[in-house]
Write a protein that holds these residues in place. Structure first.
Motif, mmCIF file in Angstrom:
data_model
loop_
_atom_site.group_PDB
_atom_site.id
_atom_site.type_symbol
_atom_site.label_atom_id
_atom_site.label_comp_id
_atom_site.label_asym_id
_atom_site.label_seq_id
_atom_site.Cartn_x
_atom_site.Cartn_y
_atom_site.Cartn_z
ATOM 1 N N SER A 192 0.849 -1.198 0.000
ATOM 2 C CA SER A 192 0.000 0.000 0.000
ATOM 3 C C SER A 192 0.884 1.247 0.000
ATOM 4 O O SER A 192 1.276 1.766 1.049
ATOM 5 C CB SER A 192 -0.927 -0.005 1.229
ATOM 6 O OG SER A 192 -1.796 -1.110 1.189
ATOM 7 N N ARG A 193 1.199 1.718 -1.188
ATOM 8 C CA ARG A 193 2.112 2.859 -1.327
ATOM 9 C C ARG A 193 1.927 3.484 -2.707
ATOM 10 O O ARG A 193 1.400 2.853 -3.621
ATOM 11 C CB ARG A 193 3.567 2.401 -1.153
ATOM 12 C CG ARG A 193 3.977 1.344 -2.169
ATOM 13 C CD ARG A 193 5.386 0.842 -1.978
ATOM 14 N NE ARG A 193 5.755 -0.071 -3.054
ATOM 15 C CZ ARG A 193 6.966 -0.599 -3.199
ATOM 16 N NH1 ARG A 193 7.916 -0.304 -2.328
ATOM 17 N NH2 ARG A 193 7.225 -1.402 -4.207
ATOM 18 N N ASN A 194 2.382 4.730 -2.823
ATOM 19 C CA ASN A 194 2.375 5.430 -4.109
ATOM 20 C C ASN A 194 1.002 5.413 -4.785
ATOM 21 O O ASN A 194 0.888 5.238 -5.998
ATOM 22 C CB ASN A 194 3.425 4.823 -5.053
ATOM 23 C CG ASN A 194 4.827 4.885 -4.485
ATOM 24 O OD1 ASN A 194 5.177 5.839 -3.786
ATOM 25 N ND2 ASN A 194 5.633 3.866 -4.766
ATOM 26 N N GLY A 195 -0.032 5.585 -3.989
ATOM 27 C CA GLY A 195 -1.383 5.649 -4.535
ATOM 28 C C GLY A 195 -1.994 4.307 -4.885
ATOM 29 O O GLY A 195 -3.108 4.250 -5.422
ATOM 30 N N LYS A 196 -1.286 3.222 -4.582
ATOM 31 C CA LYS A 196 -1.820 1.884 -4.830
ATOM 32 C C LYS A 196 -2.078 1.191 -3.500
ATOM 33 O O LYS A 196 -1.505 1.562 -2.471
ATOM 34 C CB LYS A 196 -0.851 1.083 -5.700
ATOM 35 C CG LYS A 196 -0.664 1.690 -7.089
ATOM 36 C CD LYS A 196 0.208 0.831 -7.980
ATOM 37 C CE LYS A 196 0.343 1.462 -9.366
ATOM 38 N NZ LYS A 196 1.162 0.640 -10.281
ATOM 39 N N TRP A 197 -2.916 0.184 -3.533
ATOM 40 C CA TRP A 197 -3.357 -0.452 -2.299
ATOM 41 C C TRP A 197 -3.170 -1.961 -2.385
ATOM 42 O O TRP A 197 -3.109 -2.528 -3.473
ATOM 43 C CB TRP A 197 -4.821 -0.109 -2.010
ATOM 44 C CG TRP A 197 -4.997 1.350 -1.725
ATOM 45 C CD1 TRP A 197 -5.129 2.353 -2.637
ATOM 46 C CD2 TRP A 197 -4.998 1.970 -0.443
ATOM 47 N NE1 TRP A 197 -5.233 3.568 -2.008
ATOM 48 C CE2 TRP A 197 -5.154 3.369 -0.653
ATOM 49 C CE3 TRP A 197 -4.898 1.498 0.858
ATOM 50 C CZ2 TRP A 197 -5.210 4.277 0.400
ATOM 51 C CZ3 TRP A 197 -4.944 2.396 1.912
ATOM 52 C CH2 TRP A 197 -5.101 3.771 1.673
ATOM 53 N N ALA A 198 -3.124 -2.583 -1.223
ATOM 54 C CA ALA A 198 -2.834 -4.012 -1.169
ATOM 55 C C ALA A 198 -4.029 -4.883 -1.517
ATOM 56 O O ALA A 198 -3.916 -5.828 -2.291
ATOM 57 C CB ALA A 198 -2.321 -4.380 0.220
ATOM 58 N N LEU A 199 -5.172 -4.574 -0.929
ATOM 59 C CA LEU A 199 -6.309 -5.491 -1.009
ATOM 60 C C LEU A 199 -7.556 -4.759 -1.491
ATOM 61 O O LEU A 199 -7.873 -3.678 -1.005
ATOM 62 C CB LEU A 199 -6.578 -6.102 0.375
ATOM 63 C CG LEU A 199 -7.684 -7.147 0.495
ATOM 64 C CD1 LEU A 199 -7.372 -8.384 -0.328
ATOM 65 C CD2 LEU A 199 -7.901 -7.532 1.962
#
Length: 440
Positions: A192-199
């Motif tokens: 979850s970083r740089n505007g993206k998410w894990a789940l």
């Protein structure tokens, strides 16, 4: 069920059960007085299983033609979106005007069984399609209430799995997908970083909410109903399961707050577009491909458990998902309807249809096809055989989906808004859900 359906329709089942029992039941009057259909014609309502309605028609048309060539029976097909299907079925049970054969989501089986409109699959009816022992036990467990003849026959089987984006894992320095929830959260914080998410999640999708809460509930030793069919939504295990799921957003910060508003497969779109690294879903390969994602870009593994490997009891990691095939018991085409069910659940048709949809045949012999040994389908098949459990087969199951699914939706909204999600607030929402259940 394959497609996540509109839960607003589900809430109407309980209210209509009493009316439907006294109605004349469903089924077309094919060949009867005033009918516009031939006595050699069956009407069939199919659920939307593919990326769109046109895809379903393309998949089903050759099978219906084969059936007609073998039997001389024409099948008039209508593919119905999930958002409309339950309301259409309920209207048919109360009016007596409906198809001969229809698809139902397997979680609806006990609720629709209670209407009295569907043909019970007793020993004689099962014998007419080759016997009950042809079917996988877990699929038969989602065909109606315990101790009663099934209300439908398994057609397509599905389970949940964890899909992951290989490139995003590699970029985050993660060597492989998680096997436990602790690993998923730890990996999720790296992803979850740089505007993206894990789940990805669908916080406003009531049915997906209940599917996730149910599987986690089993891992916490909760069934949501006691042995007498009474709701136990506020048990320690049920509260812990719901809190764990919502905490992926509220506490662990691995689900984007905007997912609280998702309700129509947006999480699959985000995954296919590389915005999210993981998603918990039923068979999704055809959807990813339809959205331009290449098969080698994603992997699939069993849904995580608290520790160890998935299995029975507290290591259940999926509900038994899927589609059942039902017959309206008052149809004038009963013999032909049974022939159609026999064809659709035959070994060859089962292999072809489930291969096309990326689902798993609930017929044992059809599972021997090599297509179901692929890595993605093998995960789904093994989950169904070893670590999936049916949702509670109680008459008020549909109201359970609505009330608890809404409670989870409210808690996701709290998490997205930055309001605290505590054991007490989870229990309070589940208590409201339990109060909404009809009195037995």
């Amino acid at each position: 069920m394959r497609r996540i359906r509109a839960a607003a329709a589900i809430a109407t089942v309980t209210a209509l059960v009493g009316a439907a029992v006294t109605a004349c039941g469903g089924g077309s009057n094919s060949g009867g007085e005033g009918s516009n259909t031939s006595p050699r014609t069956l009407t069939y309502w199919a659920s939307n299983q593919g990326p769109n309605l046109a895809a379903d028609k393309k998949i089903l048309a050759p099978e219906l033609k084969k059936f007609e060539d073998e039997t001389g029976i024409e099948v008039k097909l209508e593919v119905i979106p999930w958002s409309e299907l339950l309301n259409r079925i309920l209207a048919a049970t109360t009016s007596g005007q409906g198809p001969d054969v229809l698809n139902i989501g397997n979680t609806w089986s006990s609720s629709l069984q209670a209407t009295g409109a569907l043909l019970p699959w007793d020993a004689k009816n099962f014998a007419s399609i080759g016997g009950k022992d042809r079917f996988v036990e877990s699929a038969l467990g989602s065909t109606g209430a315990a101790g009663k003849d099934p209300a439908a026959v398994p057609l397509y089987s599905l389970s949940y799995a964890l899909y992951y984006n290989k490139a995003m894992f590699e970029d985050a320095g993660i060597s492989g997908p998680p096997a436990t929830w602790d690993e998923l959260v730890a990996d999720g914080r790296k992803l979850s970083r740089n505007g993206k998410w894990a789940l990805g999640a669908e916080g406003s999708n009531l049915v997906n909410n209940i599917h996730q809460a149910f599987a986690l509930g089993k891992q916490h030793g909760a069934d949501f109903f006691d042995g007498a069919g009474r709701p136990t939504f506020t048990s320690d295990g049920a509260v812990a399961a719901v809190k764990q799921y919502v905490d992926f957003m509220a506490k662990d910060k691995i689900i984007a707050p905007g997912n609280a508003e998702y309700a129509q497969n947006q999480s699959l779109r985000d995954f296919a577009q590389g915005k999210t690294a993981m998603v918990l879903w039923q068979a999704a390969a055809t959807t990813f491909e339809a959205q331009g994602m290449k098969p080698d870009e994603w992997g699939v593994v069993p849904v995580p458990v608290a520790s160890g490997k998935p299995g029975a009891g507290e290591r259940v990691n999926s509900m038994v998902a899927g589609i059942n095939l039902a017959v309206f018991k008052n149809t004038d085409n009963l013999d032909r309807a049974r022939k159609f069910v026999k064809y659709m659940t035959g070994d060859a048709a089962q292999a072809r249809l489930n291969k096309a949809y990326g689902s798993i045949p609930p017929v044992k012999a059809a599972q021997k096809d090599a297509a179901f040994d692929r890595p993605d389908t093998a995960v789904l098949r093994d989950t169904l055989l070893k670590s999936a459990a049916p949702l509670p087969q109680v008459p008020n199951e549909s109201q359970f989906e609505t009330s608890v699914g809404t409670a989870v939706k409210k808690l996701f909204a709290d998490a997205a808004a930055g309001r605290p999600v505590t054991t007490e607030s989870v229990k309070a929402e589940l208590s409201k859900a339990q109060q909404q259940m009809p009195k037995s």
